[in-house]
Design a protein around this motif. Structure first.
Motif, PDB file in Angstrom:
ATOM      1  N   TYR A   1       0.847  -1.190   0.000  1.00 52.54           N
ATOM      2  CA  TYR A   1       0.000   0.000   0.000  1.00 52.54           C
ATOM      3  C   TYR A   1       0.886   1.244   0.000  1.00 52.54           C
ATOM      4  CZ  TYR A   1      -4.409  -2.413   0.749  1.00 52.54           C
ATOM      5  OH  TYR A   1      -5.514  -3.190   0.587  1.00 52.54           O
ATOM      6  N   ALA A   2       0.372   2.285  -0.659  1.00 55.57           N
ATOM      7  CA  ALA A   2       1.169   3.497  -0.843  1.00 55.57           C
ATOM      8  C   ALA A   2       1.588   4.115   0.487  1.00 55.57           C
ATOM      9  CB  ALA A   2       0.363   4.501  -1.660  1.00 55.57           C
ATOM     10  N   ASN A   3       0.724   4.037   1.487  1.00 55.10           N
ATOM     11  CA  ASN A   3       1.091   4.707   2.744  1.00 55.10           C
ATOM     12  C   ASN A   3       2.049   3.874   3.597  1.00 55.10           C
ATOM     13  OD1 ASN A   3      -0.715   2.799   3.460  1.00 55.10           O
ATOM     14  ND2 ASN A   3      -2.104   4.150   4.605  1.00 55.10           N
ATOM     15  N   HIS A   4       2.512   2.755   3.051  1.00 51.73           N
ATOM     16  CA  HIS A   4       3.553   1.992   3.738  1.00 51.73           C
ATOM     17  C   HIS A   4       4.931   2.289   3.142  1.00 51.73           C
ATOM     18  CE1 HIS A   4       0.398  -1.232   5.056  1.00 51.73           C
ATOM     19  NE2 HIS A   4       0.287  -0.084   5.697  1.00 51.73           N
ATOM     20  N   LEU A   5       4.982   3.305   2.300  1.00 52.84           N
ATOM     21  CA  LEU A   5       6.254   3.639   1.637  1.00 52.84           C
ATOM     22  C   LEU A   5       6.895   4.854   2.282  1.00 52.84           C
ATOM     23  CD1 LEU A   5       5.067   3.382  -2.105  1.00 52.84           C
ATOM     24  CD2 LEU A   5       6.197   1.605  -0.747  1.00 52.84           C
ATOM     25  N   SER A   6       8.211   4.996   2.072  1.00 51.39           N
ATOM     26  CA  SER A   6       8.902   6.211   2.532  1.00 51.39           C
ATOM     27  C   SER A   6       8.569   7.344   1.565  1.00 51.39           C
ATOM     28  CB  SER A   6      10.404   5.958   2.550  1.00 51.39           C
ATOM     29  OG  SER A   6      10.869   5.808   1.210  1.00 51.39           O
ATOM     30  N   GLN A   7       8.958   8.568   1.956  1.00 47.58           N
ATOM     31  CA  GLN A   7       8.683   9.732   1.111  1.00 47.58           C
ATOM     32  C   GLN A   7       9.323   9.565  -0.273  1.00 47.58           C
ATOM     33  OE1 GLN A   7       6.218  11.051   2.952  1.00 47.58           O
ATOM     34  NE2 GLN A   7       6.966  13.132   2.656  1.00 47.58           N
ATOM     35  N   GLY A   8      10.573   9.106  -0.254  1.00 48.76           N
ATOM     36  CA  GLY A   8      11.291   8.939  -1.519  1.00 48.76           C
ATOM     37  C   GLY A   8      10.609   7.920  -2.411  1.00 48.76           C
ATOM     38  N   GLU A   9      10.174   6.857  -1.797  1.00 48.71           N
ATOM     39  CA  GLU A   9       9.501   5.805  -2.575  1.00 48.71           C
ATOM     40  C   GLU A   9       8.183   6.326  -3.151  1.00 48.71           C
ATOM     41  OE1 GLU A   9      11.178   1.865  -0.178  1.00 48.71           O
ATOM     42  OE2 GLU A   9       9.403   2.941   0.543  1.00 48.71           O
ATOM     43  N   LYS A  10       7.466   7.103  -2.327  1.00 50.95           N
ATOM     44  CA  LYS A  10       6.189   7.654  -2.803  1.00 50.95           C
ATOM     45  C   LYS A  10       6.414   8.552  -4.021  1.00 50.95           C
ATOM     46  CE  LYS A  10       3.664   7.695   1.559  1.00 50.95           C
ATOM     47  NZ  LYS A  10       3.169   8.512   2.669  1.00 50.95           N
ATOM     48  N   GLN A  11       7.472   9.382  -3.935  1.00 54.17           N
ATOM     49  CA  GLN A  11       7.716  10.288  -5.051  1.00 54.17           C
ATOM     50  C   GLN A  11       8.087   9.509  -6.313  1.00 54.17           C
ATOM     51  OE1 GLN A  11       6.757  12.804  -6.265  1.00 54.17           O
ATOM     52  NE2 GLN A  11       8.014  14.563  -5.690  1.00 54.17           N
ATOM     53  N   ARG A  12       8.805   8.408  -6.112  1.00 51.61           N
ATOM     54  CA  ARG A  12       9.164   7.601  -7.281  1.00 51.61           C
ATOM     55  C   ARG A  12       7.917   6.942  -7.895  1.00 51.61           C
ATOM     56  NH1 ARG A  12      13.881   4.065  -4.984  1.00 51.61           N
ATOM     57  NH2 ARG A  12      13.502   5.156  -3.029  1.00 51.61           N
ATOM     58  N   VAL A  13       6.992   6.538  -7.034  1.00 49.28           N
ATOM     59  CA  VAL A  13       5.737   5.973  -7.546  1.00 49.28           C
ATOM     60  C   VAL A  13       4.993   7.034  -8.360  1.00 49.28           C
ATOM     61  CG1 VAL A  13       3.475   5.008  -6.931  1.00 49.28           C
ATOM     62  CG2 VAL A  13       5.501   4.338  -5.634  1.00 49.28           C
ATOM     63  N   ALA A  14       4.969   8.265  -7.813  1.00 51.98           N
ATOM     64  CA  ALA A  14       4.264   9.352  -8.517  1.00 51.98           C
ATOM     65  C   ALA A  14       4.913   9.629  -9.877  1.00 51.98           C
ATOM     66  CB  ALA A  14       4.275  10.614  -7.659  1.00 51.98           C
ATOM     67  N   VAL A  15       6.247   9.536  -9.923  1.00 50.57           N
ATOM     68  CA  VAL A  15       6.951   9.769 -11.185  1.00 50.57           C
ATOM     69  C   VAL A  15       6.651   8.641 -12.182  1.00 50.57           C
ATOM     70  CG1 VAL A  15       9.249   9.847 -12.247  1.00 50.57           C
ATOM     71  CG2 VAL A  15       8.795  11.166 -10.170  1.00 50.57           C
TER      72      VAL A  15
ATOM     73  N   ALA B   1       6.225  18.777 -13.795  1.00 49.38           N
ATOM     74  CA  ALA B   1       6.530  18.311 -12.441  1.00 49.38           C
ATOM     75  C   ALA B   1       6.506  19.492 -11.483  1.00 49.38           C
ATOM     76  CB  ALA B   1       7.895  17.625 -12.422  1.00 49.38           C
ATOM     77  N   ASP B   2       5.699  19.365 -10.436  1.00 49.31           N
ATOM     78  CA  ASP B   2       5.587  20.447  -9.453  1.00 49.31           C
ATOM     79  C   ASP B   2       6.393  20.057  -8.214  1.00 49.31           C
ATOM     80  OD1 ASP B   2       4.865  22.590  -7.955  1.00 49.31           O
ATOM     81  OD2 ASP B   2       2.723  22.126  -7.883  1.00 49.31           O
ATOM     82  N   GLU B   3       7.488  20.750  -8.008  1.00 44.56           N
ATOM     83  CA  GLU B   3       8.395  20.466  -6.884  1.00 44.56           C
ATOM     84  C   GLU B   3       8.679  18.955  -6.789  1.00 44.56           C
ATOM     85  OE1 GLU B   3       9.829  22.653  -5.074  1.00 44.56           O
ATOM     86  OE2 GLU B   3       8.597  24.449  -4.985  1.00 44.56           O
ATOM     87  N   PRO B   4       9.226  18.383  -7.815  1.00 43.60           N
ATOM     88  CA  PRO B   4       9.407  16.923  -7.818  1.00 43.60           C
ATOM     89  C   PRO B   4      10.401  16.442  -6.772  1.00 43.60           C
ATOM     90  CG  PRO B   4      10.562  17.892  -9.668  1.00 43.60           C
ATOM     91  CD  PRO B   4       9.778  18.996  -9.039  1.00 43.60           C
ATOM     92  N   THR B   5      11.235  17.351  -6.262  1.00 46.36           N
ATOM     93  CA  THR B   5      12.233  16.909  -5.277  1.00 46.36           C
ATOM     94  C   THR B   5      12.027  17.599  -3.931  1.00 46.36           C
ATOM     95  OG1 THR B   5      13.733  18.637  -6.019  1.00 46.36           O
ATOM     96  CG2 THR B   5      13.971  16.473  -7.039  1.00 46.36           C
ATOM     97  N   GLY B   6      10.890  18.252  -3.780  1.00 35.41           N
ATOM     98  CA  GLY B   6      10.656  19.088  -2.598  1.00 35.41           C
ATOM     99  C   GLY B   6      10.706  18.347  -1.277  1.00 35.41           C
ATOM    100  N   ASN B   7      10.304  17.080  -1.260  1.00 35.62           N
ATOM    101  CA  ASN B   7      10.237  16.336   0.008  1.00 35.62           C
ATOM    102  C   ASN B   7      11.330  15.274   0.117  1.00 35.62           C
ATOM    103  OD1 ASN B   7       7.727  17.445   1.183  1.00 35.62           O
ATOM    104  ND2 ASN B   7       6.832  16.658  -0.693  1.00 35.62           N
ATOM    105  N   LEU B   8      12.353  15.400  -0.693  1.00 38.10           N
ATOM    106  CA  LEU B   8      13.298  14.291  -0.766  1.00 38.10           C
ATOM    107  C   LEU B   8      14.669  14.635  -0.191  1.00 38.10           C
ATOM    108  CD1 LEU B   8      12.485  13.057  -4.386  1.00 38.10           C
ATOM    109  CD2 LEU B   8      11.506  12.302  -2.223  1.00 38.10           C
TER     110      LEU B   8
END
Lengths: 393, 218
Positions: free
Chosen positions: B137-151, B164-171
């Motif tokens: 499930y998506a909410n079992h991922l780290s921030q970096g993993e979530k962003q990679r899923v979104a990409v 891409a809107d702030e694609p690295t903002g949380n990483l």
């Protein structure tokens, strides 16, 4: 469509607690009025069928309902007793056949029905094995009794004492099974049938004991005269009627005064029935004659009135629940605004996203309906039996 | 090719308004947009994507005047041409990683979900290091993993334009490089246009062009 359903299903599975609460609430709202209706209708049908098959009942004046429930369903509460002579009176009138009933004693939870052979032909009963009771101390058991107790022809069943603390009261009588009835899906399945005289022996009105004239019984003799022997308390009384001791069983007094709970009167024709009923309409009569179907219809009228109240209450609660469920969905959509926006941004069409949300509602409604149907079927299968036992008990 | 002419936009009666007299982004170009918060960078991405409508002016992408299209046509255009990466990932918590990646195929009937798409999704996910997490499930991922899923979700439809809107903002730095590598590799391999809004000046050197919202500069 498959994708829409898949997404909706994933959402519901992920939020399984919320889904379960919604499904349960809606299921109950669907089930309660429908299930209640099923129970009432089936109970009505079941109760009425038995009542319709029993034309008239003669019993002591009192509660017609108690008389009908005891005579038709062998309920534990028995009515005021009448004399056996009442059966003779009905039979001698030439207006109806009379079948005596003495439904007072039990073997464990099964009613012991004291009656005559005619009862079986009247109820159109078939024997799975054996034959009707022929001598004192024999009994015929219903199919459910035989099944639950694991007994067959040749085995014995024992009557239960009315109260264990009454030392002078009814002693258990061991009765030999002479026949087992086919399953009839009526209260007969749960009953043990004996001749009415055997029922009187269970009560202690008839008994058998050792022959006081014989030398070995001398210790049981209290007083002896030329034409009479009086026994003392040590005399051995039999609690089982066998071929050897059957001759010793006897009744004191006039059998016409022995008790019955009711007499089933089977009129020769409609006119005879009307005439017979007329004979019990006097104000001073200590007996009553009732048409069971009328009594049961009155009972059902009461049940139907109660049902209507319950259904009305359920509908109000149902509307409140549906309003709450609608609010839950609407609040849920507000909370999911961002998710919906995301779907629209990455290419989801509004109709498709709306379809997904509606599919969630539809799945909840379908699940609720399926579960409601299942428990309604269970109610249809088992409900009437439960209700009947509650009503009769 | 993206061309913007005399673009004006405002939110209702609010104070915010955006004006872009002229802007052109060439096919295959990589562009970073920087500027202070509230200057309208994200709004510009929305206008290019067609999820916001200008009050006046034109946004033309690959010859299509996006702002002139009706709602369904804009959606079809977006599906066919644009991959969107959001700053807050915008993953659906009740779907696993694979389902999040292929979500565009499930919510738009013009896209056909088949074995090829699933294989492509798994392949891209493996390339970015989340191939073993497809069924989480998506909410079992780290921030970096979530962003990679979104990409990966943005790339799986193989769009010619990536927004891409702030694609690295949380990483963190490691994941930041990883996500940028994915985006630039994709743009390079597919001759796709990449426009990214960012506050992160450390990554600007990777873009061919940087646009400051208070004035263009190279």
């Amino acid at each position: 469509m498959r994708d829409v359903l898949y997404l909706a299903w994933r959402y519901l599975v992920y939020h399984r607690l919320k889904t379960a609460i919604l499904v349960t609430s809606i299921m109950l709202i669907i089930y309660l009025p429908v299930g209640l209706n099923v129970v009432v209708e089936q109970s009505a049908e079941h109760l009425t069928a038995r009542a319709e098959a029993t034309p008239l009942l003669v019993g002591a004046k009192g509660s017609p309902l108690e008389l009908a429930l005891n005579s038709l369903y062998f309920s534990a509460e028995y009515p005021e007793l009448i004399d056996y002579s009442e059966a003779t009176t009905v039979a001698d009138s030439g207006l109806a056949d009379a079948i005596p009933l003495y439904v007072r004693f039990r073997s464990r939870s099964n009613p012991i029905v004291g009656t005559s052979f005619d009862y079986f032909s009247f109820r159109d009963s078939s024997f799975a094995s054996g034959r009707p009771m022929a001598v004192l101390g024999e009994c015929v058991v219903g199919a459910a009794v035989a099944e639950s107790l694991g007994i067959q022809v040749g085995d014995t069943v024992t009557s239960s004492p009315e109260t264990v603390f009454d030392l002078a009261g009814v002693y258990p009588l061991k009765m030999r099974v002479s026949g087992v009835l086919e399953k009839a899906f009526t209260p007969d399945d749960e009953a043990i049938f004996v001749d009415v005289k055997t029922a009187w022996i269970i009560e202690g009105l008839g008994h058998g004991h050792q022959d006081l004239a014989r030398p070995e019984a001398v210790s049981g003799v209290l007083r002896r005269s030329e034409d009479n022997i009086v026994a003392n308390a040590s005399v051995v009384q039999y609690n089982e009627i066998t071929e050897e001791n059957a001759g010793s069983f006897h009744f004191h007094g006039d059998l016409a005064g022995y008790p019955l709970t009711a007499v089933i009167a089977v009129p020769k024709d409609e006119k005879s029935g009307v005439i017979l009923r007329g004979r019990y309409t006097g104000d001073n009569a200590t007996r009553q004659i009732v048409r069971p179907v009328t009594v049961i219809d009155e009972l059902l009228d009461t049940l139907l009135t109660i049902q209507q109240f319950i259904v009305a209450a359920v509908i109000i609660v149902g509307l409140a629940t549906i309003a709450t469920a609608a609010m839950v969905f609407m609040l849920s959509y507000r909370l999911r605004r961002r998710e919906i926006d995301t779907m629209l941004k990455i290419g989801g069409s509004r109709p498709r996203v709306a379809s997904m949300l509606l599919a969630e509602v539809a799945i909840v409604m379908i699940l609720s309906s399926v579960f409601a149907t299942l428990i309604t079927l269970l109610t249809w299968r088992f409900g009437p039996g439960v209700i009947e036992s509650l009503v009769v008990a | 090719m993206i061309e913007i002419q005399d673009l004006q936009f405002s939110y209702g009666e609010g104070d915010f308004s955006l004006e872009v007299p002229e802007l052109a982004v060439a096919h295959g170009e990589t562009v970073a947009i920087v500027g202070p918060s509230g200057s309208g960078k994200t709004t510009l991405l929305n206008l290019i994507a067609g999820t916001a409508i200008p009050r006046s002016g034109q946004v033309t992408t690959n010859g299509n005047q996006v702002s002139g299209l009706h709602d369904a046509a804009r959606r079809d255009f977006r599906i066919a041409n644009i991959g969107l990466v959001f700053q807050e990932f915008e993953l659906l918590e009740y779907l696993n990683v694979l389902d999040n990646i292929i979500l565009p195929y499930r919510i738009n009937r013009t896209l056909h979900l088949d074995k090829t798409v699933l294989e492509r999704a798994a392949e891209i996910a493996s390339r970015v290091g989340i191939g073993d997490k497809l069924h989480r499930y998506a909410n079992h991922l780290s921030q970096g993993e979530k962003q990679r899923v979104a990409v990966v979700r943005a790339l799986v439809v193989e769009p010619p334009l990536l927004l891409a809107d702030e694609p690295t903002g949380n990483l963190d730095p490691v994941n930041k490089d990883r996500v940028l590598d994915i985006l630039f590799e994709y743009a390079d391999e597919n001759a796709a246009t990449l426009i990214a809004v960012t506050h992160d000046h450390d990554i600007l050197h990777r873009f061919r062009r940087v646009i400051d919202f208070k004035g263009f500069y190279a």
